[in-house]
Design an enzyme around this catalytic site. Structure first.
Site, PDB file in Angstrom:
ATOM      1  N   GLU A 280       0.838  -1.212   0.000  1.00  0.00           N
ATOM      2  CA  GLU A 280       0.000   0.000   0.000  1.00  0.00           C
ATOM      3  C   GLU A 280       0.867   1.254   0.000  1.00  0.00           C
ATOM      4  O   GLU A 280       0.550   2.240  -0.668  1.00  0.00           O
ATOM      5  CB  GLU A 280      -0.941   0.018   1.209  1.00  0.00           C
ATOM      6  N   TRP A 283       1.905   1.696  -3.474  1.00  0.00           N
ATOM      7  CA  TRP A 283       0.826   2.326  -4.280  1.00  0.00           C
ATOM      8  C   TRP A 283       0.883   3.838  -4.108  1.00  0.00           C
ATOM      9  O   TRP A 283       0.747   4.601  -5.056  1.00  0.00           O
ATOM     10  CB  TRP A 283      -0.557   1.840  -3.823  1.00  0.00           C
ATOM     11  N   TRP A 312     -20.312  11.678 -19.449  1.00  0.00           N
ATOM     12  CA  TRP A 312     -20.666  11.788 -18.024  1.00  0.00           C
ATOM     13  C   TRP A 312     -21.924  12.634 -17.864  1.00  0.00           C
ATOM     14  O   TRP A 312     -22.095  13.637 -18.549  1.00  0.00           O
ATOM     15  CB  TRP A 312     -19.509  12.431 -17.240  1.00  0.00           C
ATOM     16  N   ASN A 347     -10.569   2.705   3.078  1.00  0.00           N
ATOM     17  CA  ASN A 347     -10.151   2.541   1.670  1.00  0.00           C
ATOM     18  C   ASN A 347     -11.142   1.746   0.823  1.00  0.00           C
ATOM     19  O   ASN A 347     -11.463   2.126  -0.297  1.00  0.00           O
ATOM     20  CB  ASN A 347      -8.778   1.883   1.608  1.00  0.00           C
ATOM     21  N   TRP A 365     -16.160  11.557 -12.661  1.00  0.00           N
ATOM     22  CA  TRP A 365     -15.323  11.231 -11.505  1.00  0.00           C
ATOM     23  C   TRP A 365     -14.649  12.473 -10.927  1.00  0.00           C
ATOM     24  O   TRP A 365     -14.319  12.526  -9.755  1.00  0.00           O
ATOM     25  CB  TRP A 365     -14.278  10.174 -11.883  1.00  0.00           C
ATOM     26  N   TRP A 388      -9.328   7.895  -7.713  1.00  0.00           N
ATOM     27  CA  TRP A 388     -10.517   8.184  -8.522  1.00  0.00           C
ATOM     28  C   TRP A 388     -10.350   7.648  -9.940  1.00  0.00           C
ATOM     29  O   TRP A 388     -11.282   7.060 -10.497  1.00  0.00           O
ATOM     30  CB  TRP A 388     -10.834   9.684  -8.516  1.00  0.00           C
TER      31      TRP A 388
HETATM   32  C1  LIG Z   1     -11.204   7.223  -4.546  1.00  0.00           C
HETATM   33  C2  LIG Z   1     -10.032   7.195  -3.603  1.00  0.00           C
HETATM   34  C3  LIG Z   1      -9.523   8.388  -3.100  1.00  0.00           C
HETATM   35  C4  LIG Z   1      -8.420   8.377  -2.235  1.00  0.00           C
HETATM   36  N1  LIG Z   1      -7.928   9.574  -1.753  1.00  0.00           N
HETATM   37  C5  LIG Z   1      -6.828   9.578  -0.945  1.00  0.00           C
HETATM   38  C6  LIG Z   1      -6.283  10.796  -0.455  1.00  0.00           C
HETATM   39  O1  LIG Z   1      -6.726  11.894  -0.791  1.00  0.00           O
HETATM   40  N2  LIG Z   1      -5.223  10.712   0.400  1.00  0.00           N
HETATM   41  C7  LIG Z   1      -4.662   9.531   0.769  1.00  0.00           C
HETATM   42  O2  LIG Z   1      -3.699   9.510   1.563  1.00  0.00           O
HETATM   43  N3  LIG Z   1      -5.156   8.366   0.303  1.00  0.00           N
HETATM   44  C8  LIG Z   1      -6.214   8.349  -0.532  1.00  0.00           C
HETATM   45  N4  LIG Z   1      -6.723   7.155  -0.986  1.00  0.00           N
HETATM   46  C9  LIG Z   1      -6.011   5.914  -0.655  1.00  0.00           C
HETATM   47  C10 LIG Z   1      -6.484   5.186   0.623  1.00  0.00           C
HETATM   48  O3  LIG Z   1      -7.861   5.039   0.608  1.00  0.00           O
HETATM   49  C11 LIG Z   1      -6.050   5.877   1.912  1.00  0.00           C
HETATM   50  O4  LIG Z   1      -4.672   6.179   1.860  1.00  0.00           O
HETATM   51  C12 LIG Z   1      -6.295   4.983   3.127  1.00  0.00           C
HETATM   52  O5  LIG Z   1      -7.645   4.665   3.230  1.00  0.00           O
HETATM   53  C13 LIG Z   1      -5.811   5.687   4.365  1.00  0.00           C
HETATM   54  O6  LIG Z   1      -6.060   4.923   5.502  1.00  0.00           O
HETATM   55  P1  LIG Z   1      -4.873   4.328   6.354  1.00  0.00           P
HETATM   56  O7  LIG Z   1      -3.884   5.389   6.658  1.00  0.00           O
HETATM   57  O8  LIG Z   1      -5.474   3.612   7.504  1.00  0.00           O
HETATM   58  O9  LIG Z   1      -4.221   3.331   5.315  1.00  0.00           O
HETATM   59  P2  LIG Z   1      -3.368   1.997   5.477  1.00  0.00           P
HETATM   60  O10 LIG Z   1      -4.176   0.906   4.912  1.00  0.00           O
HETATM   61  O11 LIG Z   1      -2.832   1.823   6.848  1.00  0.00           O
HETATM   62  O12 LIG Z   1      -2.160   2.251   4.461  1.00  0.00           O
HETATM   63  C14 LIG Z   1      -0.942   2.914   4.872  1.00  0.00           C
HETATM   64  C15 LIG Z   1      -0.686   4.105   4.000  1.00  0.00           C
HETATM   65  O13 LIG Z   1      -0.486   3.707   2.651  1.00  0.00           O
HETATM   66  C16 LIG Z   1      -1.022   4.680   1.769  1.00  0.00           C
HETATM   67  N5  LIG Z   1      -2.085   4.058   0.972  1.00  0.00           N
HETATM   68  C17 LIG Z   1      -2.885   3.034   1.344  1.00  0.00           C
HETATM   69  N6  LIG Z   1      -3.702   2.680   0.340  1.00  0.00           N
HETATM   70  C18 LIG Z   1      -3.407   3.501  -0.683  1.00  0.00           C
HETATM   71  C19 LIG Z   1      -3.907   3.644  -2.002  1.00  0.00           C
HETATM   72  N7  LIG Z   1      -4.865   2.855  -2.482  1.00  0.00           N
HETATM   73  N8  LIG Z   1      -3.401   4.629  -2.784  1.00  0.00           N
HETATM   74  C20 LIG Z   1      -2.421   5.437  -2.336  1.00  0.00           C
HETATM   75  N9  LIG Z   1      -1.910   5.339  -1.097  1.00  0.00           N
HETATM   76  C21 LIG Z   1      -2.389   4.387  -0.282  1.00  0.00           C
HETATM   77  C22 LIG Z   1      -1.587   5.803   2.629  1.00  0.00           C
HETATM   78  O14 LIG Z   1      -0.607   6.812   2.748  1.00  0.00           O
HETATM   79  C23 LIG Z   1      -1.836   5.103   3.943  1.00  0.00           C
HETATM   80  O15 LIG Z   1      -1.817   5.965   5.063  1.00  0.00           O
HETATM   81  C24 LIG Z   1      -7.819   7.136  -1.866  1.00  0.00           C
HETATM   82  C25 LIG Z   1      -8.350   5.953  -2.383  1.00  0.00           C
HETATM   83  C26 LIG Z   1      -9.436   5.982  -3.238  1.00  0.00           C
HETATM   84  C27 LIG Z   1      -9.975   4.688  -3.773  1.00  0.00           C
END
Ligand SMILES: Cc1cc2nc3c(=O)[nH]c(=O)nc-3n(C[C@H](O)[C@H](O)[C@H](O)COP(=O)(O)OP(=O)(O)OC[C@H]3O[C@@H](n4cnc5c(N)ncnc54)[C@H](O)[C@@H]3O)c2cc1C
Length: 497
Positions: A280, A283, A312, A347, A365, A388
């Protein structure tokens, strides 16, 4: 002569390459934070995120002062005023060097180039460091030297390169010679944000590097090993909740990875929980790199160019139902209400609501992307745009357009007892575990006050797939080599041995 550390989304003392490089000169350091009103009005920034930064700066100014580093704060109305304001400060303080950590979106890059030019013309040496990512953009390349468009090979290469690095976070800067420069007071910091709407979510998201570190350590010791099995369950606090801290740089990705590796003895694959969490973080890094290699994403462009022809719907009333969590699909409504109440969304739910908006409602979107940035305390352009475009099937390596999540099935799978729905949609709390996922199908129908679904999931899915199929040959945008006059500091400094 004094060194200037320009802080932006890197609000921490530890493992901060720009601050570290400034302190290493041993000639006295002043830190500066510039608030630009136009950034708040032109780009959506959530009031919760603004307030998080405000609270964080208040703590940072004291932490820096303990190292004899004064934090100065400046407020400007327009982005074009940032460079002149910094140039004036540099002159006032007799600055010889200026360091900052890179930000990758196009506007930020332009701003940094302007600052670089103006300060250099004044005889200041300007250096850019990289802290937002473990591997700076341009480092992860395929055999042909081109950027990756697909995540899995990118990740393979990323792991190969990152495992060669020491990944030791930098320590806090050494105490500096005290300069006759008073640090910003709490009131000075509050004044930066006067006139903007702020939302204090301190109880949920306390500020500070110490809090970020404590949350990181708690997650690593208690939840990391179970991450793979718990991370998709919105009713369980199975993810780290670190995204707000990573977004404003209260925590660096290197600190996060170093904590994992210290726990596993350097093993990136110690168990599925570890490798999934690391994935993650990669990613996150993949999306940061995409912004540099494909800057068109900063101009509201789709990565898959042919999808720009998708018709859209302009449907503000339907969009309002989605925003407010009144769609009649319980998991979607619960997710949107969680976002609106806490500034954060799980997420899996981000993917679900984004797909629902773009695929079932066929709403652009970009409307959803903007709304997320208006609400999220962890709003980050690269991650949000990436998420997105993935969900809307317009991104590189996105969800295929014909694989559309059914929110009811997803709800049954990831919130089987409806625990999450019950928390956020209390009007459904009395329903049994089966009915709660689709109350309109229950013999008695939805309870009073709860709507029937605003859209037929099956029919809208079919229509969207047909529309995507009619768009013709898939075409992914090519990378753009950006002009860059900024000079980097070379390899990020590491703490010796
Ligand atoms: C439509 C959409 C919009 C999103 N917008 C954002 C946003 O504005 N800011 C943001 O930080 N994340 C975003 N994410 C990614 C992800 O949803 C969040 O980072 C995550 O939910 C944060 O929770 P956590 O810190 O507990 O994540 P954890 O699951 O603990 O993951 C650890 C860290 O990894 C990174 N991460 C995890 N999943 C992703 C992912 N899919 N893409 C990129 N980085 C990731 C984050 O920095 C996160 O804090 C988005 C995902 C989607 C599908």
């Amino acid at each position: 002569m004094t060194a200037l550390a320009w802080l932006r989304n890197d609000l921490r003392l530890h493992d901060n390459p720009a601050l570290h490089a400034a302190a290493a000169l041993q000639q006295g350091v002043v830190a500066v934070y510039v608030h630009c009103d136009a950034y708040v009005t032109r780009f959506p920034i959530a009031p919760a995120r603004l307030d998080f930064v405000r609270r964080h700066l208040r703590l940072l100014t004291s932490a820096l002062a303990r190292h004899h580093i004064a934090l100065r704060v400046l407020r400007v109305a327009q982005a074009a005023e940032i460079a002149p304001a910094l140039a004036r400060l540099a002159q006032e303080l007799g600055i010889s060097h200026c360091f900052f950590n890179a930000e990758y979106p196009l506007d930020e890059l332009t701003r940094d180039q302007q600052v670089h030019q103006l300060l250099r013309a004044q005889g200041v040496t300007v250096k850019r460091c990289h802290d937002r990512v473990v591997l700076p953009p341009g480092k992860v390349r395929n055999e042909a030297g081109a950027p990756y468009k697909v995540f899995t090979p990118y990740k393979r290469k990323w792991l190969q390169l990152a495992s060669l690095l020491p990944l030791r976070p930098l320590e806090e800067p050494a105490p500096q010679v005290a300069l006759p420069c008073p640090p910003a007071s709490a009131q000075d910091i509050d004044r930066l944000f006067e006139g903007h709407t702020l939302r204090d979510l301190d109880a949920l998201w306390p500020a500070g590097e110490t809090v970020a570190q404590a949350r990181l350590q708690r997650f690593i010791s208690q939840d990391l090993d179970r991450y793979q099995t718990q991370r998709d369950l919105p009713a369980v606090a199975g993810t780290s909740g670190l995204s707000p801290y990573l977004a404003i740089g209260a925590l660096s990705p290197r600190q996060a990875l170093a904590a994992v590796l210290s726990r596993t003895g350097g093993d990136w694959n110690a168990n599925p929980g570890v490798s999934t969490w690391v994935s993650e973080l990669i990613w996150r890094e993949f999306y940061q790199h995409l912004v540099v290699d494909y800057p068109q994403v900063c101009m509201h462009r789709a990565m898959q160019v042919h999808t720009e022809a998708f018709p859209w719907r302009q449907a503000p009333e339907d969009f309002a139902l989605w925003r407010e969590g009144r769609t009649g699909i319980p998991i979607i409504d619960a997710a949107m209400r969680q976002l609106n109440a806490t500034g954060w969304m799980h997420n899996r739910l981000r993917m679900l609501v984004a797909m629902f908006l773009s695929k079932n409602l066929q709403i652009d979107w970009r409307w959803g992307e903007r709304y997320f940035m208006e609400q999220l305390i962890d709003g980050d352009f690269a991650a949000n745009n990436g998420g997105w475009q993935w969900s809307a099937s317009t991104g590189t390596d996105a969800a295929p357009y014909f694989r559309i999540f059914n929110p009811v099935t997803q709800s049954q799978r990831f919130d089987p007892q409806g625990q999450f729905i019950r928390e956020w949609v209390p009007e459904l709390a009395g329903l049994n575990d089966k009915a709660i996922h689709a109350p309109h199908l229950a013999p008695s129908g939805p309870p009073p006050g709860y709507p029937v679904p605003m859209v037929d999931l099956g029919a809208s899915r079919k229509a969207t797939i047909a529309l995507f199929a009619s768009l013709g040959q898939a075409q992914v945008a090519g990378p753009v080599v950006q002009e860059n006059s900024l000079s980097d500091t070379g390899p990020t400094p590491h703490r010796p041995g």
